[in-house]
Design a protein around this motif. Structure first.
Motif, short mmCIF file in Angstrom:
data_model
loop_
_atom_site.label_atom_id
_atom_site.label_comp_id
_atom_site.label_asym_id
_atom_site.label_seq_id
_atom_site.Cartn_x
_atom_site.Cartn_y
_atom_site.Cartn_z
N LYS A 73 0.80 -1.29 -0.25
CA LYS A 73 -0.15 -0.04 0.10
C LYS A 73 0.79 1.38 0.00
O LYS A 73 2.08 1.11 0.27
N PRO A 74 0.35 2.34 -0.34
CA PRO A 74 1.08 3.60 -0.36
C PRO A 74 1.50 3.91 1.14
O PRO A 74 1.01 3.52 2.04
N GLY A 75 2.82 4.69 1.19
CA GLY A 75 3.24 4.92 2.44
C GLY A 75 4.12 3.77 3.03
O GLY A 75 4.87 2.93 2.35
N GLY A 76 3.96 3.79 4.41
CA GLY A 76 4.69 2.67 5.24
C GLY A 76 4.91 2.66 6.38
O GLY A 76 4.20 3.55 7.24
N THR A 77 6.18 2.38 6.93
CA THR A 77 6.56 2.59 8.44
C THR A 77 7.46 3.77 8.65
O THR A 77 8.16 4.04 7.63
N VAL A 78 7.50 4.50 9.75
CA VAL A 78 8.49 5.40 10.06
C VAL A 78 8.86 5.48 11.35
O VAL A 78 8.43 4.73 12.39
N LEU A 103 10.67 24.58 19.52
CA LEU A 103 10.50 23.41 19.51
C LEU A 103 10.86 22.82 20.94
O LEU A 103 11.45 23.57 21.71
N GLY A 104 9.94 21.60 21.25
CA GLY A 104 10.05 21.34 22.73
C GLY A 104 10.98 20.05 22.96
O GLY A 104 12.03 20.06 22.04
N ASP A 105 10.88 19.35 23.99
CA ASP A 105 11.91 18.17 24.02
C ASP A 105 11.80 17.31 22.93
O ASP A 105 10.90 17.30 21.90
N THR A 106 12.54 16.18 22.86
CA THR A 106 12.58 15.42 21.63
C THR A 106 12.39 13.82 22.24
O THR A 106 12.25 13.53 23.29
N PHE A 107 11.85 13.09 21.31
CA PHE A 107 11.45 11.80 21.60
C PHE A 107 11.99 10.66 20.48
O PHE A 107 12.08 11.14 19.39
N ASP A 108 12.20 9.70 20.53
CA ASP A 108 12.35 8.39 19.69
C ASP A 108 11.10 7.77 19.59
O ASP A 108 10.45 7.38 20.60
N GLY A 109 10.57 7.22 18.49
CA GLY A 109 9.27 6.80 18.10
C GLY A 109 9.13 6.10 16.80
O GLY A 109 10.22 6.22 16.11
N SER A 110 7.81 5.61 16.61
CA SER A 110 7.54 4.99 15.41
C SER A 110 6.37 4.92 15.01
O SER A 110 5.39 5.37 15.84
N GLY A 111 5.74 4.54 13.99
CA GLY A 111 4.52 4.47 13.58
C GLY A 111 4.25 4.18 12.03
O GLY A 111 5.06 3.62 11.39
N THR A 112 3.38 5.23 11.42
CA THR A 112 3.27 4.71 9.88
C THR A 112 3.17 6.36 9.15
O THR A 112 3.07 7.44 9.99
#
Length: 171
Positions: free
Chosen positions: A75-80, A95-104
């Motif tokens: 499908k179009p897109g994917g994971t980030v 900009l505020g604090d930073t984080f490590d993350g994932s999603g689509t």
């Protein structure tokens, strides 16, 4: 260079430099996209998942941030995946604090004549960052050698929050 212009029997001094100085602001005005084009490439009206897949490293205000876009085969897109991604709403001046993350992620193409394509991010980890809690929509600029994703906050200057590809699916 100066010239003497005679009209009605009276000489008038016309300075070419002065005339050019008056006209130069008109020729120096630029369209909103030229500031982006000058530092990153042409703003994309559309883009495919395959064109955008890769890892991007932050420049300017995004220094230290990375984003990896992996394209889906079905499908179009994917994971980030993001590292050192900023928190804070779009209306905050810093900009505020930073984080490590994932999603689509997916790509939304421009729908109108002046619209540009956008990479839309949806974070699933950490769950605390819902729409509006972090930067989740990025504009796209490309030239023959580079691809950028960036926050399009002031069209008259090179975007301060921008990330450039360091690896792509095609390299």
């Amino acid at each position: 260079m100066s010239r003497v212009l005679v009209t009605g029997g009276r000489p008038h001094l016309v300075t070419t430099v002065a005339v050019l100085a008056l006209l130069s602001p008109l020729t120096a005005c630029s369209s909103a996209s030229s500031a982006v084009e000058a530092c990153m490439g042409k703003q994309a009206v559309s883009a495919t998942s395959g064109e955008l897949a890769g890892t991007y490293r932050g420049e300017g205000d995004a220094k230290g941030a990375t984003i990896t876009l992996k394209a889906s085969d079905s499908k179009p897109g994917g994971t980030v995946t993001v590292h050192h991604w900023p928190t804070g709403s779009w209306h905050k001046s810093e900009l505020g604090d930073t984080f490590d993350g994932s999603g689509t992620w997916d790509v939304a193409g421009g729908t109108g004549s002046g619209d540009q394509a956008q990479v839309r991010l949806s974070f699933t980890k950490p769950e605390l960052f819902l729409h509006g809690d972090t930067l989740d929509s990025l504009s796209i600029a490309m030239d023959g050698k580079r691809t950028f994703v960036y926050q399009d906050d002031d069209p008259d200057v090179c975007p301060k929050f921008r990330l450039r590809t360091v690896t792509s699916r095609h390299t």
